[in-house]
Scaffold this motif. Structure first.
Motif, short mmCIF file in Angstrom:
data_model
loop_
_atom_site.label_atom_id
_atom_site.label_comp_id
_atom_site.label_asym_id
_atom_site.label_seq_id
_atom_site.Cartn_x
_atom_site.Cartn_y
_atom_site.Cartn_z
N ILE A 49 -24.77 -18.46 -47.06
CA ILE A 49 -25.09 -19.87 -47.31
C ILE A 49 -25.80 -20.01 -48.65
O ILE A 49 -25.45 -20.87 -49.45
N LYS A 50 -26.78 -19.17 -48.89
CA LYS A 50 -27.43 -19.10 -50.20
C LYS A 50 -28.29 -17.84 -50.24
O LYS A 50 -28.76 -17.38 -49.19
N PRO A 51 -28.48 -17.29 -51.42
CA PRO A 51 -29.29 -16.08 -51.53
C PRO A 51 -30.69 -16.31 -50.96
O PRO A 51 -31.30 -17.36 -51.18
N GLY A 52 -31.16 -15.35 -50.19
CA GLY A 52 -32.51 -15.44 -49.63
C GLY A 52 -32.60 -16.29 -48.38
O GLY A 52 -33.70 -16.53 -47.86
N PHE A 53 -31.47 -16.76 -47.86
CA PHE A 53 -31.49 -17.65 -46.70
C PHE A 53 -32.14 -16.99 -45.49
O PHE A 53 -32.98 -17.60 -44.81
N ILE A 54 -31.77 -15.75 -45.20
CA ILE A 54 -32.32 -15.07 -44.02
C ILE A 54 -33.83 -14.90 -44.17
O ILE A 54 -34.58 -15.17 -43.24
N ARG A 55 -34.28 -14.50 -45.35
CA ARG A 55 -35.72 -14.33 -45.59
C ARG A 55 -36.45 -15.66 -45.39
O ARG A 55 -37.52 -15.70 -44.78
N LYS A 56 -35.88 -16.73 -45.89
CA LYS A 56 -36.50 -18.04 -45.74
C LYS A 56 -36.60 -18.43 -44.26
O LYS A 56 -37.63 -18.95 -43.82
N VAL A 57 -35.56 -18.17 -43.51
CA VAL A 57 -35.56 -18.50 -42.09
C VAL A 57 -36.61 -17.67 -41.36
O VAL A 57 -37.39 -18.19 -40.56
N VAL A 58 -36.63 -16.37 -41.62
CA VAL A 58 -37.62 -15.50 -40.97
C VAL A 58 -39.03 -15.98 -41.29
O VAL A 58 -39.88 -16.10 -40.40
N ASP A 59 -39.29 -16.28 -42.55
CA ASP A 59 -40.61 -16.74 -42.95
C ASP A 59 -40.97 -18.05 -42.26
O ASP A 59 -42.10 -18.23 -41.79
N SER A 60 -40.01 -18.95 -42.16
CA SER A 60 -40.30 -20.25 -41.54
C SER A 60 -40.51 -20.15 -40.03
O SER A 60 -41.19 -20.99 -39.44
N LEU A 61 -39.94 -19.13 -39.39
CA LEU A 61 -40.07 -18.96 -37.94
C LEU A 61 -41.20 -18.02 -37.54
O LEU A 61 -41.58 -17.99 -36.36
N LEU A 62 -41.75 -17.29 -38.49
CA LEU A 62 -42.71 -16.23 -38.17
C LEU A 62 -43.92 -16.73 -37.39
O LEU A 62 -44.32 -16.10 -36.42
N ASP A 63 -44.48 -17.86 -37.77
CA ASP A 63 -45.66 -18.36 -37.06
C ASP A 63 -45.36 -18.67 -35.60
O ASP A 63 -46.12 -18.30 -34.70
N GLU A 64 -44.24 -19.34 -35.36
CA GLU A 64 -43.88 -19.67 -33.97
C GLU A 64 -43.52 -18.42 -33.18
O GLU A 64 -43.84 -18.30 -32.00
N TRP A 65 -42.83 -17.47 -33.82
CA TRP A 65 -42.54 -16.21 -33.15
C TRP A 65 -43.83 -15.49 -32.78
O TRP A 65 -43.97 -14.99 -31.67
N ALA A 66 -44.75 -15.43 -33.74
CA ALA A 66 -46.02 -14.73 -33.49
C ALA A 66 -46.78 -15.39 -32.35
O ALA A 66 -47.34 -14.70 -31.48
N THR A 67 -46.79 -16.70 -32.32
CA THR A 67 -47.47 -17.42 -31.24
C THR A 67 -46.81 -17.10 -29.90
O THR A 67 -47.50 -16.86 -28.90
N GLY A 68 -45.49 -17.08 -29.86
CA GLY A 68 -44.78 -16.76 -28.63
C GLY A 68 -44.97 -15.32 -28.18
O GLY A 68 -45.03 -15.03 -26.98
N LEU A 69 -45.09 -14.41 -29.14
CA LEU A 69 -45.25 -12.99 -28.81
C LEU A 69 -46.70 -12.61 -28.51
O LEU A 69 -46.95 -11.56 -27.91
N ASP A 70 -47.64 -13.43 -28.94
CA ASP A 70 -49.05 -13.07 -28.85
C ASP A 70 -49.49 -12.64 -27.45
O ASP A 70 -50.15 -11.61 -27.31
N PRO A 71 -49.15 -13.39 -26.39
CA PRO A 71 -49.60 -12.94 -25.06
C PRO A 71 -49.01 -11.59 -24.67
O PRO A 71 -49.71 -10.75 -24.08
N ILE A 72 -47.77 -11.36 -25.02
CA ILE A 72 -47.10 -10.09 -24.68
C ILE A 72 -47.73 -8.96 -25.47
O ILE A 72 -48.02 -7.88 -24.93
#
Length: 144
Positions: A49-72
């Motif tokens: 889609i564009k260079p760096g797209f995956i990195r941008k997505v991972v960065d944008s989702l990291l906070d929510e992923w971390a919050t979801g993983l935190d209890p585990i």
């Protein structure tokens, strides 16, 4: 300190995002057979889609992923062998991660991203579960 707090430090965050992208690349490259062909094609489509797209997505989702993983993650840290305890929760980890991506996919601006995600989603849980031990090691490397 929560997982989300630990991953919010700018230098640490950048390194985690880099390592997550490498982990995704490595996991996709391991796929074989008919489903592997589909996964690899879909991943190439999204990466294209564009260079760096995956990195941008991972960065944008990291906070929510971390919050979801935190209890585990917190529960696993109390176990005698934290990484094994985290890996044993592979189903919960996959659900926490995919719950975030499912919600984001529904609101994606790109029709290509939405349709590719929808095609890959049925096998996503199994694929994410397979990557949980490496994800645990990655988190331990950066968070401790």
């Amino acid at each position: 300190m929560s997982l989300a707090q630990a991953l919010s430090e700018p230098d640490k965050r950048s390194a985690v995002v880099d390592d997550c992208c490498t982990l995704v690349d490595r996991e996709v490259s391991k796929k074989s057979g008919f489903s592997g062909v589909i996964i690899k094609a879909g991943y190439r489509t999204v990466k294209g889609i564009k260079p760096g797209f995956i990195r941008k997505v991972v960065d944008s989702l990291l906070d929510e992923w971390a919050t979801g993983l935190d209890p585990i993650w917190s529960e696993a840290q109390q176990a005698p062998v934290p990484l094994e305890a985290f890996a044993a929760e592979h189903e919960r980890v996959a659900e926490a991660l995919l719950g975030v991506t499912d919600a984001k996919s529904k609101n994606a601006k790109s029709a290509i991203v939405r349709s590719t995600y929808d095609k890959l989603r049925p096998s996503a849980k199994r694929n994410v579960e397979e990557a949980v031990p490496e994800l645990g090691a990655l988190l331990a490397k950066h968070v401790g």
